[in-house]
Scaffold this motif. Structure first.
Motif, PDB file in Angstrom:
ATOM      1  N   ASP A 155       7.032   7.118   6.882  1.00  0.00           N
ATOM      2  CA  ASP A 155       7.139   5.841   7.713  1.00  0.00           C
ATOM      3  C   ASP A 155       6.308   5.906   8.849  1.00  0.00           C
ATOM      4  O   ASP A 155       5.951   5.176   9.776  1.00  0.00           O
ATOM      5  N   ARG A 156       5.623   6.969   8.954  1.00  0.00           N
ATOM      6  CA  ARG A 156       4.572   7.383  10.091  1.00  0.00           C
ATOM      7  C   ARG A 156       3.359   6.277   9.636  1.00  0.00           C
ATOM      8  O   ARG A 156       2.625   5.793  10.716  1.00  0.00           O
ATOM      9  N   LEU A 157       3.369   5.795   8.531  1.00  0.00           N
ATOM     10  CA  LEU A 157       2.416   4.743   8.118  1.00  0.00           C
ATOM     11  C   LEU A 157       2.330   3.649   8.908  1.00  0.00           C
ATOM     12  O   LEU A 157       1.443   2.667   8.961  1.00  0.00           O
ATOM     13  N   LYS A 158       3.644   3.304   9.494  1.00  0.00           N
ATOM     14  CA  LYS A 158       4.021   2.162  10.285  1.00  0.00           C
ATOM     15  C   LYS A 158       2.788   2.015  11.607  1.00  0.00           C
ATOM     16  O   LYS A 158       2.223   0.877  11.891  1.00  0.00           O
ATOM     17  N   HIS A 159       2.225   3.095  12.172  1.00  0.00           N
ATOM     18  CA  HIS A 159       1.376   3.280  13.223  1.00  0.00           C
ATOM     19  C   HIS A 159      -0.072   2.602  12.464  1.00  0.00           C
ATOM     20  O   HIS A 159      -0.812   1.898  13.244  1.00  0.00           O
ATOM     21  N   VAL A 160      -0.433   3.044  11.363  1.00  0.00           N
ATOM     22  CA  VAL A 160      -1.633   2.796  10.624  1.00  0.00           C
ATOM     23  C   VAL A 160      -1.433   1.044  10.289  1.00  0.00           C
ATOM     24  O   VAL A 160      -2.583   0.499  10.524  1.00  0.00           O
ATOM     25  N   VAL A 161      -0.306   0.703   9.819  1.00  0.00           N
ATOM     26  CA  VAL A 161      -0.529  -0.839   9.652  1.00  0.00           C
ATOM     27  C   VAL A 161      -0.841  -1.431  10.737  1.00  0.00           C
ATOM     28  O   VAL A 161      -1.471  -2.434  10.899  1.00  0.00           O
ATOM     29  N   ARG A 162       0.007  -1.079  11.997  1.00  0.00           N
ATOM     30  CA  ARG A 162      -0.065  -1.845  13.227  1.00  0.00           C
ATOM     31  C   ARG A 162      -1.686  -1.939  13.662  1.00  0.00           C
ATOM     32  O   ARG A 162      -2.182  -2.891  13.915  1.00  0.00           O
ATOM     33  N   ILE A 163      -2.318  -0.719  13.436  1.00  0.00           N
ATOM     34  CA  ILE A 163      -3.650  -0.838  14.084  1.00  0.00           C
ATOM     35  C   ILE A 163      -4.421  -1.565  13.267  1.00  0.00           C
ATOM     36  O   ILE A 163      -5.529  -2.156  13.676  1.00  0.00           O
ATOM     37  N   GLY A 164      -4.357  -1.602  11.786  1.00  0.00           N
ATOM     38  CA  GLY A 164      -5.054  -2.298  10.959  1.00  0.00           C
ATOM     39  C   GLY A 164      -4.862  -3.756  11.122  1.00  0.00           C
ATOM     40  O   GLY A 164      -5.719  -4.638  11.020  1.00  0.00           O
ATOM     41  N   VAL A 165      -3.670  -4.309  11.479  1.00  0.00           N
ATOM     42  CA  VAL A 165      -3.178  -5.673  11.859  1.00  0.00           C
ATOM     43  C   VAL A 165      -3.990  -6.149  13.047  1.00  0.00           C
ATOM     44  O   VAL A 165      -4.750  -7.067  12.783  1.00  0.00           O
ATOM     45  N   ARG A 166      -3.961  -5.162  13.974  1.00  0.00           N
ATOM     46  CA  ARG A 166      -4.280  -5.456  15.281  1.00  0.00           C
ATOM     47  C   ARG A 166      -6.042  -5.653  15.154  1.00  0.00           C
ATOM     48  O   ARG A 166      -6.730  -6.191  16.130  1.00  0.00           O
ATOM     49  N   ALA A 167      -6.619  -5.051  14.299  1.00  0.00           N
ATOM     50  CA  ALA A 167      -7.930  -4.923  14.065  1.00  0.00           C
ATOM     51  C   ALA A 167      -8.719  -5.814  13.401  1.00  0.00           C
ATOM     52  O   ALA A 167      -9.816  -6.044  12.880  1.00  0.00           O
ATOM     53  N   ARG A 168      -7.668  -7.048  12.882  1.00  0.00           N
ATOM     54  CA  ARG A 168      -8.447  -8.040  11.981  1.00  0.00           C
ATOM     55  C   ARG A 168      -9.590  -8.808  12.693  1.00  0.00           C
ATOM     56  O   ARG A 168     -10.641  -8.909  12.095  1.00  0.00           O
TER      57      ARG A 168
END
Length: 264
Positions: free
Chosen positions: A158-171
């Motif tokens: 679930d550390r992937l949540k940080h990667v998801v968040r930055i990916g969403v914010r970088a849209r």
């Protein structure tokens, strides 16, 4: 993020996991090629060590970091590769020690940063939590290259949540860096984490939607796999275009990876 301790701890755990993957490699294995063209396992670890040192400079010596930024602006197409190449020439034990020392120093500096601090970076200034999130994203992504080179399948966390968040914010960045108009409408992103939790971003009634497993979304936004090989789906033309260009990392657009069936 009110309490950045979680991302600091997760960055440490992500780094330790990659450390375990490379610590037992023989000297010859460090030269094994990874999916990144021209980059060996040594290049991947050298890049992480170089970026950790840059981040440490940004946190502890803003004037000194400005010198690094000026060098980057003078050679925007080559400074990343040059940093990796310099470290990759070291003996593996020296490279591993440099990476360990640098990331430990950065961990201490981030934890000691006064609340509300912001630090210069190659993009917009960053808080301590954002700096750690970026370092975790890169550590995970370059760790994926190392795992692929070694034929290792990592267990997602679930550390992937940080990667998801930055990916969403970088849209918006992904559209802007390609000179494309940034969609005015917010997207709805729904991805399922490794533990089964659904992570959601954006309005629930948005017409533009992205869904799928968190792991696949992370592979997409770090450009470690082609969307044709992933179970990430889009509804809406803007969301569909985003899946073709998404990137969670700063810098110029990446070429990404070819579909697995493209060869031959």
């Amino acid at each position: 993020m009110s309490d950045p301790t979680l991302v600091f701890d997760d960055l440490r755990a992500e780094s330790d996991e990659l450390d375990r993957l490379v610590a037992g490699l023989g000297p010859g294995e460090w030269g094994r090629p990874t999916p990144a063209p021209g980059w060996s396992i040594a290049h991947q670890i050298a890049h992480l060590a170089w970026t950790d040192r840059s981040a440490l400079r940004a946190v502890t010596d803003s004037a000194g970091f400005r010198e690094l930024l000026d060098k980057a602006l003078a050679a925007p197409g080559s400074f990343v590769d040059e940093g990796a190449e310099e470290g990759a020439r070291l003996a593996p034990d020296m490279l591993l020690a440099r990476w360990r020392e640098g990331r430990a120093a950065l961990d201490r500096a981030l934890r000691a940063a006064p609340p509300g601090s912001r630090f210069p970076w190659y993009g917009p200034p960053m808080s301590a939590a954002s700096m750690a999130t970026g370092r975790l994203m890169e550590t995970w992504a370059h760790g994926q290259d190392v795992a692929d080179a070694l034929g290792v399948v990592r267990t997602p966390t679930d550390r992937l949540k940080h990667v998801v968040r930055i990916g969403v914010r970088a849209r918006n960045f992904a559209f802007g860096v390609r000179g494309l108009p940034v969609p005015e409408e917010e997207f709805r992103v729904e991805v399922r984490g490794p533990s089964g939790e659904l992570w959601t971003y954006g309005p629930e009634d948005a017409g533009q939607r992205v869904t799928g497993p968190a792991l696949d979304f992370c592979l997409l936004v770090t450009q470690r796999a082609h969307r044709a090989d992933l179970a990430v789906r889009a509804e809406g033309s803007d969301a569909d275009r985003w899946l073709d260009i998404a990137q969670a990392f700063a810098g110029p657009p990446g070429a990404g990876r070819a579909p697995q069936g493209a060869a031959g």
